[in-house]
Design an enzyme around this catalytic site. Sequence first.
Site, PDB file in Angstrom:
ATOM      1  N   ASN A 111      78.001 -88.608  60.378  1.00 52.82           N
ATOM      2  CA  ASN A 111      78.081 -90.065  60.222  1.00 52.82           C
ATOM      3  C   ASN A 111      76.679 -90.648  60.135  1.00 52.82           C
ATOM      4  OD1 ASN A 111      79.264 -92.719  60.319  1.00 52.82           O
ATOM      5  ND2 ASN A 111      78.736 -92.839  62.492  1.00 52.82           N
ATOM      6  N   HIS A 113      74.569 -94.068  61.235  1.00 54.06           N
ATOM      7  CA  HIS A 113      74.652 -95.235  62.118  1.00 54.06           C
ATOM      8  C   HIS A 113      73.326 -95.981  62.074  1.00 54.06           C
ATOM      9  CE1 HIS A 113      76.091 -97.751  65.322  1.00 54.06           C
ATOM     10  NE2 HIS A 113      74.944 -97.572  65.951  1.00 54.06           N
ATOM     11  N   SER A 140      70.288 -93.344  62.122  1.00 52.05           N
ATOM     12  CA  SER A 140      70.483 -91.959  62.568  1.00 52.05           C
ATOM     13  C   SER A 140      71.632 -91.328  61.787  1.00 52.05           C
ATOM     14  CB  SER A 140      70.886 -91.907  64.049  1.00 52.05           C
ATOM     15  OG  SER A 140      69.967 -92.604  64.857  1.00 52.05           O
ATOM     16  N   ASP A 149      79.794 -93.027  67.973  1.00 50.23           N
ATOM     17  CA  ASP A 149      78.346 -92.936  67.673  1.00 50.23           C
ATOM     18  C   ASP A 149      77.614 -92.089  68.717  1.00 50.23           C
ATOM     19  OD1 ASP A 149      78.795 -94.700  65.523  1.00 50.23           O
ATOM     20  OD2 ASP A 149      78.527 -96.437  66.823  1.00 50.23           O
TER      21      ASP A 149
HETATM   22  C1  GAR Z   1      75.292 -98.949  56.682  1.00 51.31           C
HETATM   23  O1  GAR Z   1      74.208 -99.705  57.153  1.00 51.31           O
HETATM   24  C2  GAR Z   1      75.722 -97.934  57.724  1.00 51.31           C
HETATM   25  O2  GAR Z   1      74.661 -97.422  58.468  1.00 51.31           O
HETATM   26  C3  GAR Z   1      76.619 -98.781  58.600  1.00 51.31           C
HETATM   27  O3  GAR Z   1      77.331 -99.591  57.711  1.00 51.31           O
HETATM   28  C4  GAR Z   1      76.534 -99.817  56.545  1.00 51.31           C
HETATM   29  C5  GAR Z   1      77.364 -99.432  55.350  1.00 51.31           C
HETATM   30  O4  GAR Z   1      76.712 -99.789  54.165  1.00 51.31           O
HETATM   31  N1  GAR Z   1      77.495 -97.955  59.370  1.00 51.31           N
HETATM   32  C6  GAR Z   1      77.968 -98.318  60.548  1.00 51.31           C
HETATM   33  O5  GAR Z   1      77.716 -99.374  61.086  1.00 51.31           O
HETATM   34  C7  GAR Z   1      78.869 -97.287  61.199  1.00 51.31           C
HETATM   35  N2  GAR Z   1      79.164 -97.648  62.548  1.00 51.31           N
HETATM   36  P1  GAR Z   1      77.125 -99.118  52.799  1.00 51.31           P
HETATM   37  O6  GAR Z   1      78.638 -99.329  52.644  1.00 51.31           O
HETATM   38  O7  GAR Z   1      76.365 -99.884  51.784  1.00 51.31           O
HETATM   39  O8  GAR Z   1      76.761 -97.677  52.855  1.00 51.31           O
END
Ligand code: GAR
Length: 193
Positions: A111, A113, A140, A149
């Site tokens: 994943n 995060h 991360s 997470d």
């Molecule tokens: C990203 O910033 C990712 O790190 C975060 O959501 C966004 C998705 O953007 N993930 C989380 O918060 C997971 N808990 P994207 O759809 O443009 O890749």
Amino acid sequence: MPDKIKSAIFISGRGSNMMALVDAARAADFPLEYVVVVANDPEAGGLEWARQQGIEAIAISHRDFNKDREAHEKAIDSELRKRGVEFICLAGYMRILTPWLVGQWSGKMINIHPSLLPKYKGLHTHERAIEAGDTEHGASIHWVNAGVDDGEVILQARVPILDGDTPDALAARVLAQEHQLYPAAVRKIFSAL
Ligand code: GAR
């Protein structure tokens, strides 16, 4: 060159990290081949982009499962098995997974995060880092375990927090790093094997 490992990407929204992974996977030496993109929301913007790249992209809406999270995951899992998927990259997938799915994919699911884990698990990470007065923040890539997470960190990217930073400005700078970080973490995992 060994065969690429058939993999899936899970998204919930725009899917910019998915795009970075799919772009990276065009390189002959990238260890994963993305055979399917799965979204829990049929409106996820990333689905259409994936289809335009010739990658199968399917929506399995959690709303069709009457709050039965495990039933929703079983439907997803069965689509993955049909396609011979062996590895999963969660990329902005905003559902908390049940222990059942985590158990099925232990050691085969990672994943991204947006924080320097173990700091700021959960939501609103950019805002929390600014409010805490931190001088740096980041993202991360970690193995997925039964905690949220919580799994072992594979690779991190660090981003300075600037005077007067807003959550949106910081999130944009972290996101740019995420797009480099995710493919690098995949390469790191498979180069270590
Ligand atoms: C990203 O910033 C990712 O790190 C975060 O959501 C966004 C998705 O953007 N993930 C989380 O918060 C997971 N808990 P994207 O759809 O443009 O890749």
